[in-house]
Design an enzyme around this catalytic site. Structure first.
Site, PDB file in Angstrom:
ATOM      1  N   SER A 118      94.943-128.956  24.298  1.00 16.33           N
ATOM      2  CA  SER A 118      93.105-129.585  24.000  1.00 16.33           C
ATOM      3  C   SER A 118      92.804-130.329  24.874  1.00 16.33           C
ATOM      4  O   SER A 118      91.541-130.638  23.669  1.00 16.33           O
ATOM      5  CB  SER A 118      93.963-130.163  22.111  1.00 16.33           C
ATOM      6  OG  SER A 118      94.746-129.707  22.152  1.00 16.33           O
ATOM      7  N   HIS A 139      90.617-122.325  21.543  1.00 15.22           N
ATOM      8  CA  HIS A 139      91.343-123.463  21.331  1.00 15.22           C
ATOM      9  C   HIS A 139      91.740-123.349  19.603  1.00 15.22           C
ATOM     10  O   HIS A 139      90.560-123.899  18.881  1.00 15.22           O
ATOM     11  CB  HIS A 139      90.611-124.668  21.392  1.00 15.22           C
ATOM     12  CG  HIS A 139      90.915-125.694  21.066  1.00 15.22           C
ATOM     13  ND1 HIS A 139      90.118-126.793  20.467  1.00 15.22           N
ATOM     14  CD2 HIS A 139      92.473-126.481  20.663  1.00 15.22           C
ATOM     15  CE1 HIS A 139      90.704-128.069  20.090  1.00 15.22           C
ATOM     16  NE2 HIS A 139      92.016-127.851  20.400  1.00 15.22           N
ATOM     17  N   ASN A 189      87.481-132.153  18.803  1.00 15.06           N
ATOM     18  CA  ASN A 189      87.765-133.063  19.474  1.00 15.06           C
ATOM     19  C   ASN A 189      87.428-134.636  19.701  1.00 15.06           C
ATOM     20  O   ASN A 189      86.995-135.214  19.862  1.00 15.06           O
ATOM     21  CB  ASN A 189      88.956-132.854  19.710  1.00 15.06           C
ATOM     22  CG  ASN A 189      90.488-132.082  19.281  1.00 15.06           C
ATOM     23  OD1 ASN A 189      90.553-132.590  17.814  1.00 15.06           O
ATOM     24  ND2 ASN A 189      91.170-131.753  19.667  1.00 15.06           N
TER      25      ASN A 189
END
Ligand code: NAD
Length: 261
Positions: A118, A139, A189
């Site tokens: 991540s 990912h 993210n």
């Protein structure tokens, strides 16, 4: 074309990745150093496929065929003949590098390696393998069977053939690619975590209640889930793992962690 997939790490993500790969007709070799994790993974995949069957999304025959395509082992060499090995082990750079050092020499020269990290640099992880040109970031989003996106991240040495092969595979899995450069936390993210962080500050400063904050973002920004609900859904314990690198670069504050205490 990639036909056989090795997956190392049978936790939350490895389980989801093996589920979608097996359902797409690929042979899956799933490895974990923990035998209980493998047992749990197969049981979870069975239960998740059952749910898809009960919702009419997958036929009972396709479910049975998918489960038969997943083989498991605690031995890393079990993936040696695979066309692509996806690493989905614990988010720890030292653990992943050690794993790649052991894994690389066992693989055939043409095999590709992907990491589901991540936040760790793809280029740095690639350097722990014997084939940085055939190394790439894939990912997947959690829960993998439900989420449509896979971020693809090239390291500095990743060649075009690797990129194209992995892109084609993502299409076969029924998912869509977003290409990210090799920056901490990539795209999703990097944008999502500061928003969750800000929603915690918004609550802390008394701007709005939990319900108001979540309703505001659902109806005011058309998000399917409010940011605080999303924080619960992701799991704040997981967030700590995933944001450690972001934190070290000053992109995210400690609010999420304060909330846990
Ligand atoms: P997890 O803790 O659920 O599972 C990790 C598994 O890896 C464990 O079963 C562990 O036994 C195994 N493992 C660790 N070291 C190993 C080794 N050397 N050899 C074999 N197996 C080993 O973790 P997870 O949530 O599935 O995350 C896996 C990766 O996916 C991490 O890099 C994480 O950052 C990334 N990721 C997680 C999410 C998420 O929401 N959970 C989303 C996207 C990406």
């Amino acid at each position: 074309m990639i036909k056989s997939i090795g997956i190392v790490g049978s936790g939350q993500m490895g389980t989801g990745i093996s589920h979608v790969c097996a359902l797409a007709g690929l042979d899956v070799r799933l490895v974990d150093m923990n035998a209980d994790a493998l047992t749990h993974s197969l049981a979870a995949t069975g239960a998740n496929l059952d749910r898809q069957v009960s919702r009419g999304k997958v036929s009972a025959a396709d479910k049975d065929a998918a489960l038969k395509r997943i083989q498991t082992s605690t031995d890393l060499a079990f993936v040696k003949d695979c066309d692509l090995v996806i690493e989905a082990a614990t988010e720890n750079e030292a653990v992943k590098k050690e794993l790649f050092r052991k894994l690389s020499p066992t693989l055939k020269p043409s095999a590709l390696i992907a990491t589901n990290t991540s936040s760790i640099s793809i280029t740095r992880l690639a350097a722990a393998t014997d084939r940085p040109a055939k190394f790439i970031g894939m990912h997947f989003m959690n829960p993998v069977p439900v989420m449509q996106l896979v971020e693809i991240i090239r390291g500095i040495a990743t060649d075009n053939a690797t990129y194209e092969a992995v892109r084609e595979l993502v299409g076969r899995l029924g998912k869509t690619v977003a290409v990210s450069e090799d920056f901490p936390a990539f795209i999703v993210n990097r944008i999502l975590l500061p928003m969750i962080n800000e929603s915690v500050y918004t609550l802390y400063e008394g701007v709005g209640s939990v319900e108001s904050i979540d309703t505001a973002m659902k109806l005011g920004a058309n998000h399917p889930m409010g940011p605080l609900e999303l924080a619960d859904f992701i799991g704040l314990d997981r967030s700590e793992e995933h944001t450690s690198e972001l934190q070290s670069r000053g992109l995210i504050s400690y609010a999420v962690f304060c909330l846990k205490k």
